[in-house]
Design a protein around this motif. Structure first.
Motif, mmCIF file in Angstrom:
data_model
loop_
_atom_site.group_PDB
_atom_site.id
_atom_site.type_symbol
_atom_site.label_atom_id
_atom_site.label_comp_id
_atom_site.label_asym_id
_atom_site.label_seq_id
_atom_site.Cartn_x
_atom_site.Cartn_y
_atom_site.Cartn_z
ATOM 1 N N VAL A 196 16.394 27.908 4.304
ATOM 2 C CA VAL A 196 17.260 27.553 3.182
ATOM 3 C C VAL A 196 16.371 27.300 1.968
ATOM 4 O O VAL A 196 15.432 26.511 2.049
ATOM 5 C CB VAL A 196 18.080 26.279 3.503
ATOM 6 N N ARG A 197 16.660 28.016 0.877
ATOM 7 C CA ARG A 197 15.876 27.795 -0.340
ATOM 8 C C ARG A 197 16.801 27.379 -1.468
ATOM 9 O O ARG A 197 17.898 27.923 -1.607
ATOM 10 C CB ARG A 197 15.166 29.077 -0.785
ATOM 11 N N GLY A 198 16.366 26.428 -2.248
ATOM 12 C CA GLY A 198 17.214 25.982 -3.344
ATOM 13 C C GLY A 198 16.439 25.218 -4.377
ATOM 14 O O GLY A 198 15.214 25.049 -4.284
ATOM 15 N N GLY A 247 6.756 24.458 3.561
ATOM 16 C CA GLY A 247 5.615 24.923 4.357
ATOM 17 C C GLY A 247 4.918 23.826 5.140
ATOM 18 O O GLY A 247 4.001 24.114 5.907
ATOM 19 N N GLN A 248 5.365 22.571 4.979
ATOM 20 C CA GLN A 248 4.705 21.476 5.702
ATOM 21 C C GLN A 248 5.499 21.110 6.947
ATOM 22 O O GLN A 248 6.675 20.774 6.844
ATOM 23 C CB GLN A 248 4.633 20.240 4.812
ATOM 24 N N PRO A 249 4.853 21.154 8.123
ATOM 25 C CA PRO A 249 5.583 20.794 9.335
ATOM 26 C C PRO A 249 5.981 19.321 9.324
ATOM 27 O O PRO A 249 5.162 18.465 8.975
ATOM 28 C CB PRO A 249 4.575 21.075 10.461
ATOM 29 N N LEU A 250 7.248 19.051 9.650
ATOM 30 C CA LEU A 250 7.737 17.661 9.635
ATOM 31 C C LEU A 250 8.329 17.274 10.983
ATOM 32 O O LEU A 250 9.350 16.594 11.051
ATOM 33 C CB LEU A 250 8.782 17.469 8.537
ATOM 34 N N GLY A 251 7.727 17.747 12.051
ATOM 35 C CA GLY A 251 8.163 17.329 13.386
ATOM 36 C C GLY A 251 9.381 18.076 13.861
ATOM 37 O O GLY A 251 9.737 19.132 13.327
ATOM 38 N N VAL A 276 13.540 24.771 3.184
ATOM 39 C CA VAL A 276 13.673 24.115 4.482
ATOM 40 C C VAL A 276 13.634 25.209 5.543
ATOM 41 O O VAL A 276 14.340 26.211 5.432
ATOM 42 C CB VAL A 276 15.021 23.357 4.594
ATOM 43 N N LEU A 277 12.803 25.023 6.534
ATOM 44 C CA LEU A 277 12.720 26.006 7.612
ATOM 45 C C LEU A 277 12.984 25.296 8.929
ATOM 46 O O LEU A 277 12.365 24.269 9.225
ATOM 47 C CB LEU A 277 11.330 26.632 7.605
#
Ligand code: GAL
Length: 252
Positions: free
Chosen positions: A144-146, A220-224, A205-206
């Motif tokens: 999701v990109r925004g 691009g930052q992993p958040l668990g 958001v990925l």
């Protein structure tokens, strides 16, 4: 047959233009193949100490007169108390409505690297819903990109199942600057990481589906990850996005 005639023509989109070092400003060049989705333009430089402004114009032609239309005018300004960027379009000699971006990460006397990435994503209306006809399976990804609006309240990404239940929701609250997984019973599991959503900034958001849950990355930052059993993942049927954002892309 002349040499090279047996080669397949290389599509324009694969032409990598050679870099130009220390060009004299104003610098004008042609973008081979035009500006299509997937094109990237990289600019490196230094803002002079006494700079008032500079501009990068993606324009429709190189003539001086008549002045060509400018599709994208990117114009950082430093002479005001609050440096900012103005973006605009010049159509038939007339400037259109300006967009003003505060909090620009460019500074007088500092070097910069700017990447212009051209996509073909249009603004979608929120709330926005996308079907997940087959549910989610390990290896699948939702992107999701925004763009966060100026005075945001919240942003939510809900995953709903065939019975319209929401087994899991990702919620960013701008009032308390928290990001959390929210369970169907309203239980909040806070994601302990710096809050990476900012007004008037883009975000991505990925969600990566893996056995036993969903992995999250923001910009691009992993958040668990959050735990969800495979049955629940397979039964998901819809991703719903809402909140104080301009939505550009929901990719599944
Ligand atoms: C004008 C300025 C132009 C251009 C335009 C953008 O005020 O003279 O150079 O920056 O704003 O809206």
């Amino acid at each position: 047959m002349s040499p090279g005639e047996n080669l397949d023509p290389i599509p324009d989109c694969f032409i990598l233009q050679p870099p130009v070092f220390h060009p004299v400003i104003p610098y004008v060049t042609t973008i081979f193949g035009g500006l299509h989705a997937g094109k990237m333009v990289m600019l490196q430089g230094v803002v002079p100490l006494r700079a008032h402004r500079f501009q990068v114009d993606f324009q429709c032609g190189c003539s001086l007169y008549p002045q060509p239309d400018i599709a994208i005018h990117f114009n950082p300004r430093f002479h005001t108390t609050k440096p900012h960027v103005i973006c605009n379009t010049l159509h038939s000699g007339c400037w259109q409505r300006e967009a003003r971006w505060p909090g620009v990460a460019l500074q007088r006397g500092a070097s910069f690297l700017i990447l212009f990435l051209f996509g073909n994503e249009e603004v979608k209306q929120v709330p926005c819903s996308r079907a997940l006809p087959q549910g989610l399976w390990p290896g699948q990804v939702i992107i999701v990109r925004g763009l966060v609006l100026q005075e945001p309240k919240e942003f939510t990404l809900s995953l709903r199942d065939e019975a319209s239940r929401t087994p899991v929701m990702l919620r960013a609250s701008f009032t308390d600057r928290t990001l959390a997984w929210v369970s169907p019973w309203g239980f909040k599991k806070l994601i302990s990481a710096p809050f990476l959503f900012y007004p008037q900034r883009f975000f991505e958001v990925l969600l990566l589906c893996q056995e036993g849950g969903l992995k999250l990355a923001l910009n691009g930052q992993p958040l668990g990850s959050t735990n969800l059993d495979q049955q629940t993942l397979e039964r998901l049927r819809e991703v719903r996005i809402s909140g104080s954002i301009q939505l550009y892309c929901v990719h599944y």
